[in-house]
Structure formats: structure tokens, C-alpha cells
Design a protein around this motif. Structure first.
Motif, PDB file in Angstrom:
ATOM      1  N   ASN A 731       0.867  -1.302   0.122  1.00  0.00           N
ATOM      2  CA  ASN A 731       0.037  -0.110   0.036  1.00  0.00           C
ATOM      3  C   ASN A 731       0.894   1.360  -0.056  1.00  0.00           C
ATOM      4  N   ALA A 732       2.123   1.091  -0.040  1.00  0.00           N
ATOM      5  CA  ALA A 732       3.207   2.118   0.273  1.00  0.00           C
ATOM      6  C   ALA A 732       3.657   2.359  -1.380  1.00  0.00           C
ATOM      7  N   ASP A 737      10.167   1.700 -11.048  1.00  0.00           N
ATOM      8  CA  ASP A 737      10.062   0.713 -11.824  1.00  0.00           C
ATOM      9  C   ASP A 737       9.506  -0.457 -11.291  1.00  0.00           C
ATOM     10  N   TRP A 738       8.358  -0.382 -10.461  1.00  0.00           N
ATOM     11  CA  TRP A 738       7.887  -1.202  -9.732  1.00  0.00           C
ATOM     12  C   TRP A 738       6.972  -2.586 -10.758  1.00  0.00           C
ATOM     13  N   ALA A 739       6.738  -2.209 -11.889  1.00  0.00           N
ATOM     14  CA  ALA A 739       5.909  -3.229 -12.682  1.00  0.00           C
ATOM     15  C   ALA A 739       6.860  -3.878 -13.736  1.00  0.00           C
ATOM     16  N   ARG A 740       8.287  -3.543 -13.600  1.00  0.00           N
ATOM     17  CA  ARG A 740       9.239  -4.320 -14.531  1.00  0.00           C
ATOM     18  C   ARG A 740       9.441  -5.525 -13.819  1.00  0.00           C
ATOM     19  N   VAL A 741       9.978  -6.604 -14.938  1.00  0.00           N
ATOM     20  CA  VAL A 741      10.036  -8.138 -14.609  1.00  0.00           C
ATOM     21  C   VAL A 741      11.262  -8.115 -13.603  1.00  0.00           C
ATOM     22  N   ASN A 742      12.253  -7.416 -13.652  1.00  0.00           N
ATOM     23  CA  ASN A 742      13.347  -7.606 -12.659  1.00  0.00           C
ATOM     24  C   ASN A 742      13.153  -6.789 -11.376  1.00  0.00           C
ATOM     25  N   PHE A 743      11.979  -6.048 -10.974  1.00  0.00           N
ATOM     26  CA  PHE A 743      11.833  -5.399  -9.926  1.00  0.00           C
ATOM     27  C   PHE A 743      11.866  -6.330  -8.602  1.00  0.00           C
ATOM     28  N   ASP A 744      12.446  -6.198  -7.651  1.00  0.00           N
ATOM     29  CA  ASP A 744      12.348  -7.197  -6.402  1.00  0.00           C
ATOM     30  C   ASP A 744      11.222  -6.720  -5.513  1.00  0.00           C
ATOM     31  N   ALA A 745      10.141  -7.438  -5.340  1.00  0.00           N
ATOM     32  CA  ALA A 745       8.983  -7.367  -4.746  1.00  0.00           C
ATOM     33  C   ALA A 745       8.949  -8.298  -3.398  1.00  0.00           C
ATOM     34  N   SER A 746      10.029  -9.130  -3.079  1.00  0.00           N
ATOM     35  CA  SER A 746      10.129 -10.072  -2.176  1.00  0.00           C
ATOM     36  C   SER A 746       9.842  -9.706  -0.844  1.00  0.00           C
ATOM     37  N   THR A 747      10.054  -8.349  -0.522  1.00  0.00           N
ATOM     38  CA  THR A 747       9.629  -7.657   0.841  1.00  0.00           C
ATOM     39  C   THR A 747       8.223  -7.326   0.971  1.00  0.00           C
ATOM     40  N   TRP A 748       7.501  -7.461  -0.047  1.00  0.00           N
ATOM     41  CA  TRP A 748       6.364  -7.213  -0.002  1.00  0.00           C
ATOM     42  C   TRP A 748       5.355  -8.103   0.479  1.00  0.00           C
ATOM     43  N   PRO A 749       4.454  -8.001   1.380  1.00  0.00           N
ATOM     44  CA  PRO A 749       3.602  -9.304   2.016  1.00  0.00           C
ATOM     45  C   PRO A 749       2.920  -9.808   0.974  1.00  0.00           C
ATOM     46  N   THR A 771      -6.830   1.353   1.860  1.00  0.00           N
ATOM     47  CA  THR A 771      -6.118   2.565   1.606  1.00  0.00           C
ATOM     48  C   THR A 771      -6.422   3.098   0.228  1.00  0.00           C
ATOM     49  N   SER A 772      -5.833   4.346  -0.011  1.00  0.00           N
ATOM     50  CA  SER A 772      -5.911   4.880  -1.178  1.00  0.00           C
ATOM     51  C   SER A 772      -5.461   4.250  -2.357  1.00  0.00           C
ATOM     52  N   ASP A 773      -4.515   3.405  -2.389  1.00  0.00           N
ATOM     53  CA  ASP A 773      -3.657   2.782  -3.478  1.00  0.00           C
ATOM     54  C   ASP A 773      -3.292   1.363  -2.916  1.00  0.00           C
ATOM     55  N   ILE A 774      -3.225   0.351  -4.032  1.00  0.00           N
ATOM     56  CA  ILE A 774      -2.521  -0.743  -3.645  1.00  0.00           C
ATOM     57  C   ILE A 774      -1.739  -1.155  -5.093  1.00  0.00           C
ATOM     58  N   TRP A 775      -0.759  -1.879  -4.934  1.00  0.00           N
ATOM     59  CA  TRP A 775       0.250  -2.220  -5.994  1.00  0.00           C
ATOM     60  C   TRP A 775       0.430  -3.798  -5.905  1.00  0.00           C
ATOM     61  N   LEU A 776       0.187  -4.557  -6.608  1.00  0.00           N
ATOM     62  CA  LEU A 776       0.106  -6.090  -6.949  1.00  0.00           C
ATOM     63  C   LEU A 776       1.233  -6.608  -7.898  1.00  0.00           C
ATOM     64  N   ARG A 777       1.595  -7.833  -7.455  1.00  0.00           N
ATOM     65  CA  ARG A 777       2.785  -8.338  -8.500  1.00  0.00           C
ATOM     66  C   ARG A 777       2.425  -9.813  -8.408  1.00  0.00           C
ATOM     67  N   ARG A 778       2.294 -10.661  -9.447  1.00  0.00           N
ATOM     68  CA  ARG A 778       2.226 -12.039  -9.543  1.00  0.00           C
ATOM     69  C   ARG A 778       2.886 -12.582 -10.952  1.00  0.00           C
ATOM     70  N   GLU A 779       3.519 -13.731 -10.705  1.00  0.00           N
ATOM     71  CA  GLU A 779       3.624 -14.456 -11.915  1.00  0.00           C
ATOM     72  C   GLU A 779       2.754 -15.505 -12.421  1.00  0.00           C
ATOM     73  N   VAL A 780       2.365 -15.527 -13.620  1.00  0.00           N
ATOM     74  CA  VAL A 780       1.549 -16.669 -14.140  1.00  0.00           C
ATOM     75  C   VAL A 780       1.894 -17.426 -15.390  1.00  0.00           C
ATOM     76  N   GLU A 781       1.605 -18.578 -15.595  1.00  0.00           N
ATOM     77  CA  GLU A 781       2.315 -19.292 -16.532  1.00  0.00           C
ATOM     78  C   GLU A 781       1.108 -19.813 -17.490  1.00  0.00           C
ATOM     79  N   ILE A 782       1.435 -19.458 -18.633  1.00  0.00           N
ATOM     80  CA  ILE A 782       0.142 -19.564 -19.827  1.00  0.00           C
ATOM     81  C   ILE A 782       0.796 -20.381 -20.988  1.00  0.00           C
ATOM     82  N   VAL A 841      -0.129  -4.793 -10.942  1.00  0.00           N
ATOM     83  CA  VAL A 841      -1.563  -4.103 -10.958  1.00  0.00           C
ATOM     84  C   VAL A 841      -1.213  -2.740 -10.169  1.00  0.00           C
ATOM     85  N   HIS A 842      -1.902  -1.906 -10.698  1.00  0.00           N
ATOM     86  CA  HIS A 842      -2.269  -0.632  -9.626  1.00  0.00           C
ATOM     87  C   HIS A 842      -3.700  -0.292  -9.597  1.00  0.00           C
TER      88      HIS A 842
END
Length: 862
Positions: A731-732, A737-749, A771-782, A841-842
Motif C-alpha cells: 500500500n506504500a 520501476d515497480w512493474a518491471r520484470v526484474n523489480f524485487d518485490a520479495s519484501t512485499w507481503p 487505503t487509497s492505493d494498492i500495488w500487486l505483482r504475481r507471476e502466471v504461466e500460460i 497491477v495498480h
């Protein structure tokens, strides 16, 4: 013709909003619209002036967002403002009069020896849906000398590119075009996401605006820098070398060129000289109905924007005469029905009501009308919104009246609607893909079963009353019979539930809702009788009369009737009683209306009659229904006149609200809604007048196409409506570069989808987000075989962006009330690859509910 017009002006002079008039008692008050309709075509092409004078404020969309139009006049080399606040250094030509009529808004200015009239004409002639559906408003300038001397006159007009985007930061493109004998300036968003956004506080960002003029008007036209263009006009009375080439056309709307036009009137004497231009908007597609994109009705025979402009230009003179005649006639009939205050209110309501919806064409070219629940939740084709709207549509004839009922009923009759009562809505504007309110199609929570079922039964009976037969009801007899059965069982003493006044909360034993159910039963009996089933008619008439008799006893509270059967000492407006007399049901004794009216007149506050005893707020539309109950002119004016007083004194300068405080004149909520069509209920009591207008129907709509078949949807990556999934989220504000593939989001809950707050329509909350905003990341396989026809299965409330492997694949403004298919943009489709893909996603919360979740699906259209 001319002498009749003068007689009309003399007789109804108080309808004209002359500056400087003081208050002289409610009965003599002339209406000051809180905001004045200029362009009144549909929810996306709806521009207003929120001030007494056209030069005191910049024009806005009905939502209040900036959509500036500017006009100047140059008289003998001296320049004055006519519309808008810019340039601030240029003085305003004094405004002397304002008239708001059913199809026209007329401003009059005078100064420097010249009178200038600006007439905004939207030819909303209800007998002709071809005209009613055209997104065209004419602006006519008329100039004449007032001092007996000749004067050189030029006028300037410009429209901002902001008219074509949801937010001013969006990029636009522009060009100049020629269509036969019409020259046009065209502008629209660079990214044409047709029908891409849905929601309430949302403006169109697809299609194209046209500022156009016929060759005969000899206009100078250019897409230019506004400051330079206005300076050129002020100095020289023309557009000079500030023209910007369309080759450079990619710029944010707020800094993009304006579409500007200059008229040279030459030397003007006492004889009026006129020039006119057209403002038109080609939305390309109007509505998505059950996943099928529908053309606007005016496009049903293959018309393009060029055809629209040529026809509009060709029809200008005849439409001017027709609109003048229609305005005279309707204002006279309104005055005869309810007085001058009522006529003023009716003119404003007429413009607002039709501008809050759009006419689309089905596969057979038949008209379907979809109204928007403006400034309440953005729903489309809401039953308890088109119910109060209906009187204006019923007055307009069978084709217009049926046009909003057919799409709603086709959905109610489909296999998707599984409940024994009527639906609430068809979706979120402009996507009529199924109910989103309450539990939608999933359950009974926050449904309005008695409300919606009673609404439709009364409306079908009203159509039958207008046509003299119940043939239209036969198309949906199974549903009407089922809903009558529901009201027979549940209607007289309603369980705890919502009604159209849902802002007041759930209420059990609602006495006014009981009236609706009783009138609904009587309406069904009337339909049975008209269809020749006398036995069933007798059964339901007997039932309705017995219920009415019980109601009189059980709702009685001395000098009035209660809010709820079990609540002595309470009261409410019984506006649903209107149908008893309008439809000739004769279920309730006349003493009921008389007693209620006498009580209402004692309970009124300065600005109107409260809705009930619980609060001091009211609903404007319901007052105008309640005012009709006794059919006594003094009673009617006693309740309607305070509405004019409210409109004149409210500090909220927005298009007419229907929900306001009766003590302070402050708006509570709701803006520019179609429910004000209910003002025309009084006209339905006069059967000859009703038949006069309804009998002019030119369209004779029939043979509507079946409801579109839904596409086949196959889940590729499930969303939370199928199976919750883990996402990293924060929520922070993350790094850029948060949407880039190599961004490290491992510390996000991590959290389970979906993300939001409970009670958001259609939400399946796995993790709370408040809260006012949320940023989400997930890897999917298609897998490779799933990439064809793939898109997002997405639910967002509110604004959202979706990135695939760092590429923006979807920018979705507004909100939806359910999971729905969203196609990827071209870049997003290219970014999606077989195997692993990073999805980011934002979502930004702007108000109301909040929720976000997505999956992937394959969609195959039928």
C-alpha cells in the motif's frame, strides 16, 4: 408565426430569466437554474454553465469537470466576452436575459450599440428518435444594432480538446475535415479505448468531437493555440498564422489546440443577422449490451460522422422552426397543467432527462434506450431510476416509452435472471452486461424485490393505457405474471428491504412501498382485462381492492398515514398513489389523498416537503408526483413552488439535483439524473394532452431483435471468483520501476485475492485493502494454445492499470460492479508470451467501494 411568437412572449414573459429580478414571493419566482444546459445530448456529451451569467464561469461536463468553451464578440474593434471567464482581461458584454426552454437555451447580451443572442439548440423532438438520438447541438449567433447606427461585428468561438477525454492529461489528436458543404474541425483521444471505461464520474475518451459549419456560414476555422487565437481575434477579428498542423497532433488535452471558429457579420444594422455552427460528437459505439457493442441509433443505417454533419446542416432551418413550435406548445401545455413555475421546471427537466441516457440500435435497427444513474453509482438501466423518469418518456409516445423497457425485460426474461422478482439494473454505464447492484445475479442481498416488480407492472399498464391495448405486455407475460404472483404473496406488508430511496436504508412494513405493490396488482388486473382474461382480472382487482381497504385501516395515523405499518407517529410521501388515478384503477378512496395533502402542507419546510419524518432531505421528483395526488391546482402549486425557491437559492451550482435539504437548500447528492423526467407526471392526468404528444410517434418501433447471445468464456488463469491466488502487494508507493520484470518485490507481503473491502458490489475479498492505493505483482504461466483470444477477467473499483512483463496492457478508469472481460491493448497482447509472465497491477481508490482482482480467460463470440 411572428405575431404568435410575440403573443407567447407577452403571455409567458415571466418564464424568461431576466437579470435583476428580485424575489416577490414563491408564486411569482422565476427560475434561476443552478446550472444551465448548453449541450444536452447524452451522458458523455453534456455541457453546462454553472452560473447566472454565461461569462461568470467556465463551462463544465455535468460531472463538474472542466470542459471549456469560450466565445468573444468584437464590435467596432472593441472585444467583449460572451462565454467563459477567459481572457480575464477582456470585459464581459452585459447579459440581459436568459431563457431555458425544452429544446433551446437562449442568452441575450447588449452593449456598444449591439444586441447579441446566443441560442444553444438541441433538437430533442421526441416523436422522431432519429433526431432525438443525434449528438448534435447548434449554436446560433444573432446580432442587431440597438442604437440605429451601423456596427462592424465579428464573433469567436472555441472548444477545448478536454471535451474528448476523461482526464486532461490524456493525449489527443486532431485534424480538419470537409464533408460535402460542411467544414469541420475534428479532435479525439489518441488511444481510442472504445467503451473501455465504465463508472460514474467518468467522461468519454473515445470517438471524436466535431466543431463544424456549413459553407454558407463563411466561417474561418482552425485548430490553434487558445491564447494566441484569442489575442489575434481581439486585435484583428480573425484567425491568423497560429494554425497548428495535424501532423504534430499528439498532445495532452489540457495543452492541445482548441477548435476555433470566427464569423464575420460585416456591417450590422437594426435587422438581425445570424450565423450558426454545430457541435457534434461521434461516439462510434454507444453501449455494450450483453457483451455486444451497439451502434448509436443515428448510425443504425451505416451512417458515419460525415453523414451526420451533412444531415444536421441540411436540417438546420426546418429544425429551428420545429423546435420553436415545440417549445411554444409544450410550455403552454405545462403552464396550463400546473402554472408558470411548473413550466419553468418542466423545461429544465426535459433537457436534463434526455441528456442522461442514450438511444442505441439493436440488430434489427430498433431503438433501445439506456439511462445512466448519474452521480449515484453509475448503474445503467436501473429500474428504480427509469421508474421516476418514465412520465417524460410515456408522454413522448410508444416507441420512446418502450425503448428503455425492452432491454431490461429481455434480460429479466433470459436464463441468467433466476429470481421470482424483477432485476435492479443492467450493469455499470456504458456496459449493460447484467446486474451489479447488491448481490447481482448471485443472491438476494440488497435486492429490491417489491420495488422493482411493482415498478414494471405499473409501467406496462401505463404503456397499455397509452396505446389502448396490452399487446406489448404479451411479449413478457410470463415475467409479469410471475411478478404479480410475487406481489400477491409479499407485496402488501413488505419485509425489511430496500426501495428506490435506498439511501434511507432498509425498512420493513413500508407503507408507500405497499401502495406500489397494490397499484402493481391493480395494474396486472388491468392488463389481464385488456388481454381478455376477465377471470384473472377479477381475481387481481378483488385482491388489490381488499389490500387497499386493509391499507387504509392499518396505515392510518389520525390526520395522515404512516411511514411504516408498525410505526405510529411517523409519516412519508405516498407518491406511488399516482397510478391509482392515472391508470383509472380506483383502488383507494379520494379521502386518502385529501388527508395526506392537508398533512403535507403543514409539514413543508422553506424549500419543500421532506421525503418522510426521518430526515429533512427530500426528493424533487417525488414531490412533483405527490403534488398531483388531489388534482387540485392550489395543492399542486403549494408543493411545486418551493422547488423553484430551492433551485433559486441553492449554493450548489451543479445541474439540477433531485436530493436536497429542505431547510438549507443544500444538495445532499445526485446530479443531472434522468429521474427529473418524473416532473411530467402531472401531464399524464390529462388524457387528451397525453394522447396528443404520444400520437405523434413517427418510429412505430416493433420487431426488436433477441437479446445478444453471450460469448463463451473459458478460464485460463482463475480469478478469485473461481479460486483465490497469492499476490505480493503493498500500500506504500513503490519505486518507479515497480512493474518491471526484474523489480524485487520479495519484501512485499503476500495476500490472497481479491483485495478490497466487503460490501463492494461483486467483490470476493480475500485480503482487506482499505487505503487509497494498492500495488500487486504475481507471476502466471500460460500455455501456447491459450494465447488466442485471451484477455483479462477483471474487477476493478476504482481506476486501475495492468502491466504484462513491464508493458502497460490496460488502463481502466472508473469502476465495474462485477468481474468482466477486458481486452488487452495491442502492446499488451504483444507482451504476453507462452510460459511465465509477470503481471503487475495498480488500483487507485477515488470513492465508494474498492476492490481489485484479475485472471485470464479465452473469449469466443457467437
Amino acid at each position: 408565426m411572428e405575431s404568435k411568437n410575440k403573443n407567447f412572449i407577452g403571455r409567458f414573459g415571466s418564464l424568461f430569466l431576466s437579470l435583476g429580478l428580485g424575489l416577490s414571493g414563491l408564486a411569482a419566482e422565476s427560475l434561476r437554474p443552478p446550472s444551465v444546459p448548453l449541450v444536452a445530448c447524452n451522458p458523455y456529451f453534456s455541457i453546462w454553465s454553472p452560473a447566472d451569467k454565461l461569462t461568470d464561469a467556465n463551462t463544465t461536463h455535468w460531472t463538474g469537470k472542466s470542459q471549456p468553451m469560450t466565445s468573444l464578440v468584437r464590435i467596432d474593434g472593441k472585444v467583449f466576452r460572451l462565454m467563459g471567464t477567459e481572457p480575464a482581461a477582456i470585459p464581459a458584454l452585459p447579459q440581459t436575459q436568459l431563457q431555458v426552454l425544452p429544446t433551446r437555451t437562449i442568452y441575450t447580451f447588449a452593449g456598444a450599440g449591439v444586441a447579441v443572442t446566443l441560442t444553444f439548440m438541441t433538437p430533442a423532438l421526441p416523436e422522431d428518435i432519429d433526431l432525438l438520438s443525434r449528438p448534435v447541438t447548434y449554436l446560433t449567433y444573432t446580432c442587431s444594432a440597438t442604437d440605429g447606427q451601423p456596427h462592424t461585428v465579428e464573433t469567436y468561438f472555441d472548444a477545448s480538446s478536454e471535451l474528448t477525454v476523461n482526464t486532461p492529461e490524456q493525449a489527443v489528436v486532431w485534424s480538419a475535415e470537409k464533408s460535402g458543404r460542411v467544414n469541420a474541425l475534428k479532435v479525439g483521444s489518441k488511444d481510442q479505448h472504445i467503451l473501455g471505461q465504465s463508472g460514474d464520474d467518468v467522461r468519454i475518451d473515445w470517438g471524436y468531437l466535431y466543431v463544424a459549419a456549413a459553407n454558407s456560414q463563411k466561417a474561418l476555422m482552425a485548430q490553434v493555440n487558445p491564447e494566441l487565437a484569442r489575442a489575434d481575434f481581439a486585435a484583428q477579428g480573425k484567425l491568423s498564422a497560429t494554425i497548428l498542423s495535424s501532423a504534430s497532433a499528439k498532445q495532452p488535452a489540457k495543452t492541445a489546440p482548441v477548435s476555433a471558429l470566427v464569423f464575420h457579420f460585416g456591417t450590422v444594422g437594426e435587422k438581425p443577422v445570424s450565423r450558426w455552427l454545430m457541435l457534434a460528437y461521434d461516439e462510434i459505439y454507444a453501449i455494450q449490451y450483453m457483451k455486444k457493442n451497439l451502434r448509436p441509433y443515428w448510425r443504425r443505417n451505416g451512417w458515419e460522422a460525415a453523414d451526420l454533419l451533412k444531415a444536421a446542416a441540411h436540417d438546420y432551418e426546418s429544425l429551428t422552426l420545429r423546435c420553436e413550435h415545440f417549445d411554444r406548445e409544450l410550455m403552454a401545455d405545462l403552464t396550463a397543467a400546473g402554472g408558470e413555475n411548473y413550466a419553468q421546471l418542466g423545461a429544465l427537466a426535459f433537457r436534463q432527462c434526455f441528456a442522461a441516457g442514450v438511444f442505441a440500435a439493436d440488430a434489427n435497427g430498433q431503438p433501445l434506450q439506456f439511462c445512466k444513474e448519474n452521480h449515484s453509482n453509475g448503474c445503467i438501466s436501473t429500474s428504480d431510476v427509469f421508474y421516476p423518469m418514465a412520465p417524460q418518456f410515456l408522454l413522448s409516445g410508444p416507441s420512446v416509452a418502450k425503448s428503455f423497457i425492452v432491454p431490461f425485460m429481455d434480460y429479466a426474461a433470459s436464463e441468467r435472471w433466476k429470481f421470482p422478482f424483477a432485476p435492479h439494473d443492467l450493469g455499470t454505464y456504458p456496459k449493460a452486461n447484467g446486474q451489479v447492484y447488491g448481490d447481482g445475479e448471485r443472491g438476494v442481498n440488497n435486492q429490491m424485490p417489491v420495488e422493482e416488480s411493482g415498478n414494471l407492472l405499473c409501467l406496462f399498464a401505463a404503456v397499455a393505457e397509452m396505446e389502448g391495448n396490452a399487446n406489448f405486455a404479451g411479449r413478457y407475460w410470463k415475467q409479469l405474471e410471475q411478478w404479480a404472483g410475487y406481489l400477491k404473496e409479499k407485496g402488501f406488508d413488505p419485509e425489511k428491504q430496500l426501495c428506490t430511496d435506498d439511501f434511507a436504508g432498509h425498512l420493513a412494513h413500508n407503507v408507500n412501498l405497499s401502495v406500489k405493490a397494490i397499484c402493481g396488482l391493480g395494474s396486472f388486473a388491468k392488463l389481464c382485462e385488456m388481454r381478455g382474461d376477465q377471470a384473472k382480472a377479477d381475481e387481481f382487482f378483488l385482491l388489490a381492492r381488499d389490500c387497499a381497504k386493509r391499507w387504509v385501516t392499518e396505515a392510518n395515523d389520525g390526520d395522515h398515514f404512516r411511514l411504516a405499518f408498525d410505526r405510529p407517529g411517523t409519516w412519508s410521501q405516498k407518491y406511488n398513489l399516482v397510478w391509482d388515478r392515472v391508470l383509472g384503477l380506483n383502488l383507494f378512496p379520494a379521502e386518502v389523498s385529501r388527508k395526506e395533502m392537508d398533512f403535507y402542507k403543514k409539514m413543508q419546510n422553506e424549500y419543500g416537503l421532506p421525503l418522510d419524518n426521518r430526515e429533512t432531505y427530500t426528493k424533487l421528483d417525488w414531490i412533483t408526483w405527490t403534488a398531483t395526488l388531489t388534482q387540485d391546482r392550489a395543492d399542486f402549486e403549494a408543493l411545486v413552488n418551493p422547488i423553484i425557491h430551492f433551485l433559486n437559492h441553492t449554493p450548489d451550482r451543479s445541474p439540477m439535483t433531485d436530493w436536497y435539504q429542505t431547510k438549507s437548500a443544500r444538495k445532499v447528492g445526485f446530479t443531472a439524473r434522468p429521474v427529473v423526467g418524473g416532473v411530467f407526471m402531472q401531464m399524464l392526468y390529462n388524457k387528451p394532452v397525453w394522447q396528443k404528444y404520444a400520437g405523434r410517434d413517427r418510429v412505430k418501433a416493433a420487431n426488436w431483435a433477441p437479446i445478444p447471445k453471450p460469448p463463451k468464456v473459458t478460464v485460463v488463469i482463475p480469478a478469485a471468483d473461481q479460486a483465490a491466488a497469492k499476490w505480493h502487494y503493498t500500500n506504500a508507493q513503490p519505486g518507479s520501476d515497480w512493474a518491471r520484470v526484474n523489480f524485487d518485490a520479495s519484501t512485499w507481503p503476500e495476500g490472497l485475492s481479491g483485495f478490497g473491502v466487503r460490501d463492494t458490489p461483486g467483490a470476493i475479498v480475500g485480503t482487506t485493502w482499505n487505503t487509497s492505493d494498492i500495488w500487486l505483482r504475481r507471476e502466471v504461466e500460460i500455455s501456447p494454445d491459450k494465447l488466442k483470444n485471451i484477455g483479462l477477467w477483471f474487477h476493478h473499483d476504482d481506476d486501475a492499470e495492468v502491466y504484462i512483463n513491464g508493458v502497460l496492457a490496460l488502463d481502466a478508469g472508473g469502476f465495474v460492479g462485477r468481474y468482466d472481460f477486458f481486452p488487452l491493448n495491442e502492446a499488451g497482447r504483444a507482451a504476453l508470451k507462452p510460459g511465465k509472465n509477470l503481471i503487475a497491477v495498480h488500483c487507485h481508490q477515488t470513492g465508494g467501494g474498492q476492490y481489485v482482482d484479475l485472471g485470464f480467460v479465452n473469449v469466443q463470440t457467437n
